[in-house]
Write an enzyme that holds these catalytic residues in place. Sequence first.
Site, mmCIF file in Angstrom:
data_model
loop_
_atom_site.group_PDB
_atom_site.id
_atom_site.type_symbol
_atom_site.label_atom_id
_atom_site.label_comp_id
_atom_site.label_asym_id
_atom_site.label_seq_id
_atom_site.Cartn_x
_atom_site.Cartn_y
_atom_site.Cartn_z
ATOM 1 C CG ASP A 70 36.117 17.387 80.633
ATOM 2 O OD1 ASP A 70 37.053 16.599 80.914
ATOM 3 O OD2 ASP A 70 35.477 18.007 81.497
ATOM 4 C CG ASP B 76 27.193 15.125 78.684
ATOM 5 O OD1 ASP B 76 28.347 15.416 79.041
ATOM 6 O OD2 ASP B 76 26.683 14.001 78.881
ATOM 7 C CB CYS C 179 32.117 15.452 77.147
ATOM 8 S SG CYS C 179 32.496 14.277 75.828
ATOM 9 C CB ALA C 180 28.764 20.501 78.075
ATOM 10 N N GLY D 19 28.627 21.656 83.025
ATOM 11 C CA GLY D 19 28.991 22.940 82.448
ATOM 12 C C GLY D 19 30.167 23.668 83.052
ATOM 13 N N GLY D 20 30.944 23.023 83.909
ATOM 14 C CA GLY D 20 32.062 23.714 84.541
ATOM 15 C C GLY D 20 33.034 24.326 83.550
ATOM 16 C CE LYS D 21 37.810 20.404 82.144
ATOM 17 N NZ LYS D 21 37.085 19.686 83.235
ATOM 18 C CB CYS E 197 39.658 14.299 85.579
ATOM 19 S SG CYS E 197 38.179 13.266 85.536
#
Length: 426
Positions: A302, A258, A234-235, A238-240, A355
């Site tokens: 994520d 994603d 679940c990119a 792309g933060g992670k 989150c």
Amino acid sequence: MRLPGRLAAAIEVLTDVETRKRPVSEALKAWGINNRFAGAGDRAAIGNLVYDALRRRASHAFVMGSDTPRALVLAVAMRDWGDSADALNAAFADDSHAPEAIDELADNDIATAPDWVRADVPEWLAPSLERAFGADWIAEGEAMTGRPSLDLRANALKASPEKVMRSLARFSPQPTAIAPFGLTMPAGPRDARTPNVTTDEGYLKGWFEVQDQGSQIVSAIAGAREGEQVLDLCAGAGGKTLALAATMGNSGQIFAYDADRNRLAPIYDRLKRNGVRNAQVRAPNPGALDDLAGKMDRVVIDAPCTGTGTWRRRPDTKWKLTPELLAQRQGEQAELLKEGLRYLKPGGTLVYITCSILPEENDDQIVALKAAHPELTTLNMAQAWRSALITDLPQGLATPEGGLCLTPRRTNTDGFYIHLLRNGER
């Protein structure tokens, strides 16, 4: 603009948010376009008033005896910004742009309010939060009403935290308390402006990314190692993925995927700017991941969630959340966990991140997954924390089922959940 005019503008924006059911960011942008005379300082102050009103909407409404936009904004001025009713009325009398006087509004004692009001959370979520945090649930809710800091992650592929600090010295960044490559700039009071770091030379050169310290922590605990084959299922933007690439030293391979093509779109430019060479983006086409089945050392999920951990940044979503939306997210999470197992090789690690601070999206999902897949075992999260962050796991972060939950109150971060699962024996 003086304070009375800013208050009136905030009331106008909040009215627009509530009557048209539009996001706060969209309403603020529209107000700025229609009122080009307002300077950057004015727009920042108005935004702060609107967001502060929504962060403590329940308690503001209780104290003021009304939940109208006018009552909520005036409550911010008095409860959060420290202005007295008399001082405000005196200022209003001399300003043609001011709101109406505030004499007729109530001044109820917040100590007499129901628990969910003191916690500033939707009433229907109180049992869930009490299950998550026990006797501390009201304090956890209250901590969600503060302004968030601006956190950055130094990109280890291009720069050190010290180099980034020198580049941003005019903003006085400080090292984060936990994340080893993190820098932070605490939120200011009243009409303080958030630094615009994305125009800095260092950002344009890929020296750092804007990323909450909590996101940095869970990215590190994900435990990606040099040379591994990793699927970021679940990119999103792309933060992670960027954080994982830095942890892996640009070695091995990350497959960034994603299901939403629009969410994935920004990742291409970000990977290039950050100097990431070990990430391969897989667009959401039929069979896009078929060749990865059973081959991944690590699958990072994520998962889409209610976003309850980001209430400080997006307080409007707190009051829009419904049981139906929570149930929808739970269904999506369960399907993603099932799908993620398909790509994991024997002995590989499944990394589940949200989150969210709700047990329904966190521990409950893990319980259901392990019941259906007894070959999965929870890894030692204290050991994972120590290995990734070179510090001992703080007390109070472990969840009943062996995961970790970060919160503004516990770690001064956004709310995040992470759980590591081993697929059989290595």
